[in-house]
Design an enzyme around this catalytic site. Structure first.
Site, short mmCIF file in Angstrom:
data_model
loop_
_atom_site.label_atom_id
_atom_site.label_comp_id
_atom_site.label_asym_id
_atom_site.label_seq_id
_atom_site.Cartn_x
_atom_site.Cartn_y
_atom_site.Cartn_z
N ARG A 43 0.69 -1.47 -0.24
CA ARG A 43 -0.05 -0.38 -0.30
C ARG A 43 0.28 1.07 -0.03
NH1 ARG A 43 -5.12 -1.85 1.65
NH2 ARG A 43 -6.14 0.24 1.02
N ARG A 47 -2.34 6.42 -0.17
CA ARG A 47 -3.10 6.74 1.40
C ARG A 47 -1.54 7.48 1.80
NH1 ARG A 47 -4.12 0.93 4.45
NH2 ARG A 47 -6.05 1.21 3.96
N ARG A 56 -6.45 12.76 -6.41
CA ARG A 56 -7.92 11.98 -5.73
C ARG A 56 -8.60 12.43 -5.69
NH1 ARG A 56 -8.75 7.40 -4.02
NH2 ARG A 56 -10.51 8.05 -4.53
N ASP A 92 -6.69 -1.74 -7.32
CA ASP A 92 -7.15 -2.67 -6.22
C ASP A 92 -7.78 -3.97 -6.39
OD1 ASP A 92 -8.13 -1.97 -3.52
OD2 ASP A 92 -9.96 -3.07 -3.82
N TYR A 167 -15.74 -11.11 0.67
CA TYR A 167 -16.05 -9.25 0.05
C TYR A 167 -17.14 -9.52 -0.51
CZ TYR A 167 -12.13 -6.43 1.79
OH TYR A 167 -10.69 -6.09 2.50
#
Ligand code: CP3
Length: 365
Positions: A43, A47, A56, A92, A167
């Site tokens: 990651r 972030r 973003r 992702d 998920y």
């Protein structure tokens, strides 16, 4: 690999000296000696970086993953800033699942949310197998990145069947994975149909990235640690093996990672990994005993240690490098992803420290 559109492999199949396949990172994955212990951070793209947040600010997560120029820029940011030994594609784990027709979104601060959770065989059958043409933006971004990165290797990735299934069955993030386990125990046939379909999607997604030129792949089974070893072997291992063994001839190393997997390290290696990712709970020398001498290890600084005073960080980096020497190959990383509040300056200092402490001068042999 038969063609060399990427410059990764020389005509005779040997890595081009100094090229990405000969980089400290790829060498460590193959358990070959190199000039220093390579380091990258799960990651790392996004972030914690202000330059990422700026990009973003106006673009939703999934849309940013489908715009090659944004993917390229975000992937390069941590390489420029920290001098890490590898880039990881900005994407992702749910991108291929969305491409397979599942209605989902990535909700800021929450993660993936699925509109209609999987309950029946008809739901499973609606998850289409994917081809290159379902994810052209990934192919394009990887090709651009391979050119931009030059000798720095690019890591492709995908989610493993169990973590994706969680998920899809839960409908979103879950602490207990209760609905997932209820389906697994209560309807094994449906469970295996779901994981079988997800392993096909994952394998196709990784192949697109490999054909476009990534130098390694990582299969994220982030939530596999929720299972006992017996259940992992019965319900998950065959599906992760289908993905990893499907890439055995790809010529790129395969990294397999999960969190809380101390009891599963041996089995996760058996799934066909060249490198097993280890979280911060298991020292790397202990992990190496469980994994065996045929695979390298990756890890395992606790991401929370990055919030500690520098002398604590330094001592932990030293300990991990020392314990990593027990393994036949060591890629330095965190034990899980960078937390959003992390000070990027600390990440840069960790990279420099790993390089300094591990550099092997020629006269040392
Ligand atoms: O590693 C990298 O830097 C490459 C990018 C990457 C992302 N997700 C971007 C992302 C990678 C490798 C992933 C993998 C991923 N996604 C995993 C496996 C790794 C892990 O951490 O265990 C999982 C479980 C997911 C699912 C997911 N997507 C979660 C749990 C979240 C976080 C929710 C949040 O906002 O904290 C996401 C969203 C996501 N994926 C973000 C990023 C940069 C945050 C989105 C944002 O910036 O708005």
């Amino acid at each position: 690999m038969t063609t060399d559109t990427t410059g990764t492999v020389a005509r005779d199949g040997e890595p081009r000296p100094g090229g990405p396949a000969d980089s400290p990172f790829v060498r460590a994955c193959w358990r070959r000696p190199g000039p220093h212990t390579p380091v990258w951070f799960m990651r790392q793209a996004g972030r914690s970086l202000p330059e990422y947040r700026e990009i973003r600010a106006t673009v939703p997560m999934l849309e940013s993953c489908r715009r090659p120029e944004l993917v390229t820029e975000i992937t390069l940011q941590p390489v420029r800033r920290h001098g890490v030994d590898a880039a990881i594609l900005f994407s992702d784990i749910v991108v291929p699942v969305a491409a397979a027709g599942v209605d989902l979104d990535i909700v800021p601060g929450t993660g993936p949310v699925v509109a209609e959770p999987v309950r029946t065989l008809a739901d499973v059958e609606r998850i289409r197998p994917i081809t290159h043409d379902d994810v052209p933006y990934v192919d394009e971004a990887v090709r651009q990145l391979v050119v931009e990165l030059g000798d720095t290797p690019l890591i492709g990735f995908a989610g493993a069947p169990f973590t994706l299934a969680s998920y899809l069955v839960e409908g979103g993030p879950s602490r207990t994975h209760a609905k997932t386990k209820a389906l697994m125990y209560g309807n094994p046939e449906l469970w295996h149909a779901l994981c079988g379909r997800l392993s096909e999607v994952t394998l196709a997604f990784l192949r697109v990235q490999i054909e476009a030129g990534v130098s390694a792949v990582q299969l994220f089974d982030s939530w596999a640690g929720a299972l006992s070893e017996a259940d992992y072997r019965r319900y998950v291992l065959p599906h992760s093996t289908a993905v990893l063994s499907g890439l055995v001839d790809s010529g790129v190393p395969r990294i397999h990672f999960g969190v809380g997997t101390a009891e599963l390290l041996g089995a996760m290696g058996e799934a066909g990994a060249d490198v097993v990712g280890v979280d911060w709970r298991t020292p790397l020398d202990v992990a190496t005993q469980r994994i065996g001498p045929d695979r390298a290890v990756q890890g395992n600084l606790d991401p929370c240690v990055l919030f500690a005073p520098w002398p604590v960080v330094e001592a932990e980096v030293r300990r991990i490098l020392e314990q990593g020497r027990a393994a036949p190959g060591h890629v330095f990383n965190l034990g899980h992803g960078v937390l959003p509040e992390t000070d990027p300056e600390v990440l840069t200092r960790v990279v420099a420290l790993v390089h300094e402490l591990s550099s092997r001068r020629a006269d040392q042999g």
